[in-house]
Design a protein around this motif. Sequence first.
Motif, PDB file in Angstrom:
ATOM      1  N   GLU A 194       0.892  -0.402   8.535  1.00 18.07           N
ATOM      2  CA  GLU A 194       1.630   0.389   7.230  1.00 18.07           C
ATOM      3  C   GLU A 194       3.071   0.820   7.715  1.00 18.07           C
ATOM      4  O   GLU A 194       3.920   0.799   7.043  1.00 18.07           O
ATOM      5  CB  GLU A 194       0.761   1.641   6.862  1.00 18.07           C
ATOM      6  CG  GLU A 194       1.624   2.329   5.739  1.00 18.07           C
ATOM      7  CD  GLU A 194       0.482   3.721   5.628  1.00 18.07           C
ATOM      8  OE1 GLU A 194       1.058   4.418   4.686  1.00 18.07           O
ATOM      9  OE2 GLU A 194      -0.750   3.817   6.123  1.00 18.07           O
ATOM     10  N   VAL A 228      -5.386  -4.185   3.656  1.00 20.49           N
ATOM     11  CA  VAL A 228      -4.311  -3.840   2.723  1.00 20.49           C
ATOM     12  C   VAL A 228      -3.328  -4.248   2.907  1.00 20.49           C
ATOM     13  O   VAL A 228      -2.630  -4.959   1.841  1.00 20.49           O
ATOM     14  CB  VAL A 228      -4.308  -2.153   2.671  1.00 20.49           C
ATOM     15  CG1 VAL A 228      -3.270  -1.768   1.648  1.00 20.49           C
ATOM     16  CG2 VAL A 228      -5.690  -1.590   2.523  1.00 20.49           C
ATOM     17  N   ARG A 232      -1.094  -7.183   0.599  1.00 17.68           N
ATOM     18  CA  ARG A 232       0.349  -6.689   0.006  1.00 17.68           C
ATOM     19  C   ARG A 232       1.320  -7.776   0.078  1.00 17.68           C
ATOM     20  O   ARG A 232       2.027  -8.198  -0.744  1.00 17.68           O
ATOM     21  CB  ARG A 232       0.572  -5.353   0.407  1.00 17.68           C
ATOM     22  CG  ARG A 232       1.979  -4.841  -0.035  1.00 17.68           C
ATOM     23  CD  ARG A 232       2.251  -3.426   0.538  1.00 17.68           C
ATOM     24  NE  ARG A 232       3.640  -3.076   0.183  1.00 17.68           N
ATOM     25  CZ  ARG A 232       4.178  -1.770   0.580  1.00 17.68           C
ATOM     26  NH1 ARG A 232       3.475  -1.099   1.610  1.00 17.68           N
ATOM     27  NH2 ARG A 232       5.264  -1.630   0.564  1.00 17.68           N
ATOM     28  N   GLN A 254      -7.022  -4.781  -5.635  1.00 19.03           N
ATOM     29  CA  GLN A 254      -7.128  -3.480  -4.594  1.00 19.03           C
ATOM     30  C   GLN A 254      -7.119  -2.359  -5.507  1.00 19.03           C
ATOM     31  O   GLN A 254      -7.076  -1.317  -4.677  1.00 19.03           O
ATOM     32  CB  GLN A 254      -5.849  -3.739  -3.882  1.00 19.03           C
ATOM     33  CG  GLN A 254      -5.599  -4.999  -3.243  1.00 19.03           C
ATOM     34  CD  GLN A 254      -6.688  -5.339  -2.043  1.00 19.03           C
ATOM     35  OE1 GLN A 254      -6.693  -4.282  -1.409  1.00 19.03           O
ATOM     36  NE2 GLN A 254      -7.501  -6.482  -2.458  1.00 19.03           N
ATOM     37  N   ALA A 258      -2.438  -0.329  -5.902  1.00 16.57           N
ATOM     38  CA  ALA A 258      -2.037  -1.177  -5.552  1.00 16.57           C
ATOM     39  C   ALA A 258      -1.056  -1.786  -6.823  1.00 16.57           C
ATOM     40  O   ALA A 258       0.009  -2.452  -6.671  1.00 16.57           O
ATOM     41  CB  ALA A 258      -2.853  -2.427  -5.259  1.00 16.57           C
TER      42      ALA A 258
END
Length: 592
Positions: A194, A228, A232, A254, A258
């Motif tokens: 992230e 995740v 993405r 998601q 998302a």
Amino acid sequence: MKIINKSILVCIIFIIIASVLYAVDDQAILQVKIREALHYEQQGNSQEAERLYNQLLEDFPHNGQVISRLVYLYFRTNNLDKLKVLLSREKEYLNKNYYQITQMELLLKENNLDQAHDLAESMLIEARTNAGVTRQIAQLYQRYSLYEDAVRLYLRAREESSSSQLFAQELAQVYQAMDRPYDAMDEYLNILDEKNYSNVRYRIEKLDLSTKEILTILQAYKNDKPGVEINRLIGEFYVLSKQYQKAFELYQSQGNDALIQLATIAEKQQLYDLAIQCLTEVLKTTADDQTILFLENRIGGLHFLNNDHIKAYEHYMKVIDLYQNTKAALPLNVMYNVYKNVAMIELFYFKDTQKSQLSLEKALEFALANNEKASLSIMLSQCYLQQEDYVKGEAVLNDVLHNKPYSKDMKDLAKTQLLQTMILRGDFAQADTLAKEYLTHDYESLYVNDIGDMYRTINQELHLAHANADVQSFSRNLFYDLYFNNSPKILDDYNQLAAVIQDSSAVSYTGMKVADYFFDQGDYETASVLYEQVLENNESPYVEYCIYRIADCMLQLGFEEKAETYYTDYLLVYPQGTFAPEIRLILKKLKF
């Protein structure tokens, strides 16, 4: 005795303070002189910069900041002998690590690679493979294109550490320089999380790999390490490869957060349909009034940007209903934009000036800044213009110009609108006066080209201030339909005007402007006919422009051979013309 002790204490304090003040003064002088030397460096005057640095070393012996500037200067100017003398003289006063790194760079600069490697190994042993020292040495290797040595050091440090991610970013950059994009991508994915997502996303896109190759690697990585961030990333590269439905389906799997994220990405890339699809899907599963209000506003704004005025209006009406009848709320500036956009749609699309005025009044309740209020006033003047109430329109614009503390930009826009008001009112003498005044005093305005264009059309070309009543009347009709109505009457207006104008140059210019209107509307067939009519007047000053525009029309209509003929004719007549460079590029593409 106590008095004497106090006196001594005061003297000591005074001496300390004086010393500190002198030190502060000295530091200030040092920084001023360093900046002066840097200025000489930037101007390319290395000799004067060197003289100043050496003078500073006399005034401030062994100063590390000055020495580092001299070291950099000698490296840059390749004065290696002077650099050796400097290092020898200052060795005892320099930080050991800095001295060794500088010595190593000197060896690399002289291509003494074996000695440089030996020194590097010695430093690493001494530092016990300290990560900071490893990075410095590897970066030095990288600077001198010794990529294999840099990779060897980074990997060795990683092996000796407990972190599989150590130096991943550095390794990726070296691999990129070595033209090893697959290895570089592996390292970027090694730090995908992230925190590093944006950096990894940016770096991967810059790799010398096709979007298809990148997606293949990402899919394989996802199979081993689902998460995740990888989803993405795959979604964003689906967007880049124009696989919008795949991107939507992946983000949809998601969840709503998302999808909102994808909508933001799509909006930034002006993919409004995709953004609308995402937010509409979220809206289907949302029951909370506040979230619905937020989504309806965003969807309405996206339709507005997409020029789908009917759908934009529908969603904005839902926003207004929710805002008025529930506890859900939006910031004042957002509601200002909602009502303003609604007013614009009502005014320019639905042609409903009464509703538009009511929406402008509501927008005024939410307007905080003076410029927002000025913008609404100018729109209100447009309502009056459409109602042909020129007196009220003029009064509103003069209020913006003279009675409020509005910005120059808003006042310049009001001047443009006031000139339009005079033209639509048929007061061409006043329009002539205003245009000349604006062009003389406001030549730096953002809107001066608009004023100049109107002035040329209405006065300079058609001389309407002194024209007969028929010319003035037909000109006003044409201007009104061009500006407000987007009316099919425009062609009739032009034909009526052309029939009563005596000056062929004025006919040509007016025909060209009408042709431009149809070109901008996408009616290339009508535009090409009008441009052809201008060409029939061989003495027209607009022949060059019209040949170019006809060629563009043919290209847009799919008649590539005709387009090529017109482009070629243009180059034969105007080889150095305004549009010649662009035409050559178009012809080059057509041949492929």
